[in-house]
Design a protein around this motif. Structure first.
Motif, PDB file in Angstrom:
ATOM      1  N   UNK A 122       7.229  -1.333  -9.847  1.00  0.00           N
ATOM      2  CA  UNK A 122       7.519  -0.283 -10.833  1.00  0.00           C
ATOM      3  C   UNK A 122       6.231   0.323 -11.378  1.00  0.00           C
ATOM      4  N   UNK A 123       5.253  -0.522 -11.706  1.00  0.00           N
ATOM      5  CA  UNK A 123       3.977  -0.028 -12.224  1.00  0.00           C
ATOM      6  C   UNK A 123       3.252   0.833 -11.186  1.00  0.00           C
ATOM      7  N   UNK A 124       3.249   0.396  -9.949  1.00  0.00           N
ATOM      8  CA  UNK A 124       2.567   1.146  -8.895  1.00  0.00           C
ATOM      9  C   UNK A 124       3.222   2.503  -8.667  1.00  0.00           C
ATOM     10  N   UNK A 125       4.532   2.520  -8.515  1.00  0.00           N
ATOM     11  CA  UNK A 125       5.245   3.784  -8.273  1.00  0.00           C
ATOM     12  C   UNK A 125       5.085   4.722  -9.460  1.00  0.00           C
ATOM     13  N   UNK A 126       5.362   4.236 -10.657  1.00  0.00           N
ATOM     14  CA  UNK A 126       5.270   5.099 -11.845  1.00  0.00           C
ATOM     15  C   UNK A 126       3.843   5.575 -12.098  1.00  0.00           C
ATOM     16  N   UNK A 127       2.864   4.711 -11.833  1.00  0.00           N
ATOM     17  CA  UNK A 127       1.469   5.111 -11.990  1.00  0.00           C
ATOM     18  C   UNK A 127       1.085   6.227 -11.041  1.00  0.00           C
ATOM     19  N   UNK A 128       1.568   6.148  -9.815  1.00  0.00           N
ATOM     20  CA  UNK A 128       1.263   7.201  -8.840  1.00  0.00           C
ATOM     21  C   UNK A 128       1.938   8.513  -9.213  1.00  0.00           C
ATOM     22  N   UNK A 129       3.189   8.440  -9.656  1.00  0.00           N
ATOM     23  CA  UNK A 129       3.897   9.660 -10.075  1.00  0.00           C
ATOM     24  C   UNK A 129       3.191  10.303 -11.261  1.00  0.00           C
ATOM     25  N   UNK A 130       2.723   9.478 -12.172  1.00  0.00           N
ATOM     26  CA  UNK A 130       2.003   9.977 -13.353  1.00  0.00           C
ATOM     27  C   UNK A 130       0.713  10.696 -12.955  1.00  0.00           C
ATOM     28  N   UNK A 131       0.096  10.253 -11.856  1.00  0.00           N
ATOM     29  CA  UNK A 131      -1.151  10.856 -11.379  1.00  0.00           C
ATOM     30  C   UNK A 131      -0.915  12.038 -10.430  1.00  0.00           C
ATOM     31  N   UNK A 132       0.348  12.416 -10.236  1.00  0.00           N
ATOM     32  CA  UNK A 132       0.627  13.622  -9.449  1.00  0.00           C
ATOM     33  C   UNK A 132       1.216  13.417  -8.072  1.00  0.00           C
ATOM     34  N   UNK A 133       1.483  12.185  -7.683  1.00  0.00           N
ATOM     35  CA  UNK A 133       2.138  11.958  -6.390  1.00  0.00           C
ATOM     36  C   UNK A 133       3.578  12.470  -6.462  1.00  0.00           C
ATOM     37  N   UNK A 134       4.110  12.860  -5.326  1.00  0.00           N
ATOM     38  CA  UNK A 134       5.494  13.320  -5.235  1.00  0.00           C
ATOM     39  C   UNK A 134       6.326  12.191  -4.632  1.00  0.00           C
ATOM     40  N   UNK A 135       7.341  11.757  -5.331  1.00  0.00           N
ATOM     41  CA  UNK A 135       8.168  10.629  -4.886  1.00  0.00           C
ATOM     42  C   UNK A 135       8.736  10.853  -3.481  1.00  0.00           C
ATOM     43  N   UNK A 136       9.096  12.078  -3.160  1.00  0.00           N
ATOM     44  CA  UNK A 136       9.680  12.383  -1.851  1.00  0.00           C
ATOM     45  C   UNK A 136       8.675  12.216  -0.711  1.00  0.00           C
ATOM     46  N   UNK A 137       7.385  12.215  -1.021  1.00  0.00           N
ATOM     47  CA  UNK A 137       6.356  12.087   0.024  1.00  0.00           C
ATOM     48  C   UNK A 137       5.755  10.684   0.092  1.00  0.00           C
ATOM     49  N   UNK A 138       6.181   9.771  -0.771  1.00  0.00           N
ATOM     50  CA  UNK A 138       5.607   8.430  -0.767  1.00  0.00           C
ATOM     51  C   UNK A 138       5.936   7.697   0.530  1.00  0.00           C
ATOM     52  N   UNK A 139       4.933   7.013   1.047  1.00  0.00           N
ATOM     53  CA  UNK A 139       5.087   6.168   2.223  1.00  0.00           C
ATOM     54  C   UNK A 139       4.431   4.826   1.916  1.00  0.00           C
ATOM     55  N   UNK A 140       4.911   3.783   2.574  1.00  0.00           N
ATOM     56  CA  UNK A 140       4.425   2.442   2.266  1.00  0.00           C
ATOM     57  C   UNK A 140       4.057   1.670   3.523  1.00  0.00           C
ATOM     58  N   UNK A 141       3.171   0.719   3.311  1.00  0.00           N
ATOM     59  CA  UNK A 141       2.831  -0.305   4.294  1.00  0.00           C
ATOM     60  C   UNK A 141       2.659  -1.587   3.475  1.00  0.00           C
ATOM     61  N   UNK A 142       3.118  -2.706   4.004  1.00  0.00           N
ATOM     62  CA  UNK A 142       2.930  -3.947   3.241  1.00  0.00           C
ATOM     63  C   UNK A 142       2.529  -5.102   4.136  1.00  0.00           C
ATOM     64  N   UNK A 151      11.912   4.567  -0.074  1.00  0.00           N
ATOM     65  CA  UNK A 151      10.522   4.809   0.318  1.00  0.00           C
ATOM     66  C   UNK A 151      10.332   4.268   1.731  1.00  0.00           C
ATOM     67  N   UNK A 152      10.028   5.149   2.684  1.00  0.00           N
ATOM     68  CA  UNK A 152       9.879   4.673   4.058  1.00  0.00           C
ATOM     69  C   UNK A 152       8.679   3.748   4.223  1.00  0.00           C
ATOM     70  N   UNK A 153       8.886   2.689   4.981  1.00  0.00           N
ATOM     71  CA  UNK A 153       7.826   1.746   5.298  1.00  0.00           C
ATOM     72  C   UNK A 153       7.381   2.032   6.729  1.00  0.00           C
ATOM     73  N   UNK A 189       0.877  -1.166   0.000  1.00  0.00           N
ATOM     74  CA  UNK A 189       0.000   0.000   0.000  1.00  0.00           C
ATOM     75  C   UNK A 189       0.918   1.220   0.000  1.00  0.00           C
ATOM     76  N   UNK A 190       0.830   1.992  -1.053  1.00  0.00           N
ATOM     77  CA  UNK A 190       1.710   3.145  -1.251  1.00  0.00           C
ATOM     78  C   UNK A 190       0.832   4.383  -1.333  1.00  0.00           C
ATOM     79  N   UNK A 191       1.235   5.470  -0.676  1.00  0.00           N
ATOM     80  CA  UNK A 191       0.395   6.660  -0.701  1.00  0.00           C
ATOM     81  C   UNK A 191       1.206   7.938  -0.494  1.00  0.00           C
ATOM     82  N   UNK A 192       0.606   9.016  -0.984  1.00  0.00           N
ATOM     83  CA  UNK A 192       1.092  10.378  -0.783  1.00  0.00           C
ATOM     84  C   UNK A 192      -0.052  11.101  -0.086  1.00  0.00           C
TER      85      UNK A 192
END
Length: 177
Positions: A72-92, A122-124, A37-40
């Motif tokens: 790769x698809x998840x990260x790139x898809x989020x960046x394409x939709x306007x997420x900022x890579x520096x603000x991404x956080x994860x839970x798995x 990416x911080x978890x 689960x990845x989010x900005x």
């Protein structure tokens, strides 16, 4: 009485979903698979993938069921939709040992997710992996909130390995000279 209907979006094996809908709840059920689960939170967008195996070499690895490609698809898809890579956080979640007699695929999946997120910087913030129970995950992509339910009695019973018994020697009345 006022009822609020949830917008559940099921993320199946080998898939990923990205959403910025504040009413959406991404959900999946995991055994040995992993869901990241990845989010900005600032942008209010998040996504979830559900992969079966860490990776595969060659062109066959370009499939969402493999973690390397799914991430790769998840990260790139989020960046394409306007997420900022520096603000991404994860839970798995996931990575259970569902069939004791097989190699521990779940452990390999969890280790892959941990290493991939670390390598990408990416911080978890949370993880729940291992064990022998399936997990039902609900993820609110705009806030990063996750709810996990362990599914009781979900692991397949394992039989202890059968002992290897040497065959009895065959005794004949033949004498060799």
């Amino acid at each position: 009485m006022n009822f609020h209907r949830e917008k559940l979006v099921n993320v199946i094996q080998g898939d990923f979903v990205i959403s910025e809908d504040s009413e959406a709840i991404l959900t999946t059920v995991l055994g040995s698979c992993i869901a990241v689960c990845l989010y900005d939170k600032t942008r209010g967008i998040g996504g979830m993938n559900h992969f079966l195996l860490p990776f595969r070499e060659g062109a066959g690895g370009e499939n969402v069921r493999y973690g390397a490609y799914a991430m790769e698809l998840l990260i790139n898809g989020m960046l394409k939709e306007g997420a900022d890579r520096a603000r991404l956080e994860a839970k798995y979640f996931g990575g259970g040992n569902m069939i004791g007699s097989l190699q521990n695929i779940g452990c390999s999946n969890a280790e892959f997710a941990r290493q991939f997120l670390s390598d990408e910087g990416i911080p978890c913030l949370a993880e729940s992996t291992g064990g022998t129970q399936a997990r039902r995950i609900r993820f609110w992509p705009t806030t990063g909130r996750v709810k996990q339910l362990l599914v009781a009695g979900s692991a397949a019973p394992t039989e202890p390995p059968k002992p290897i018994v040497a065959p009895e020697p065959i005794l004949d009345d033949i004498t060799l000279f």
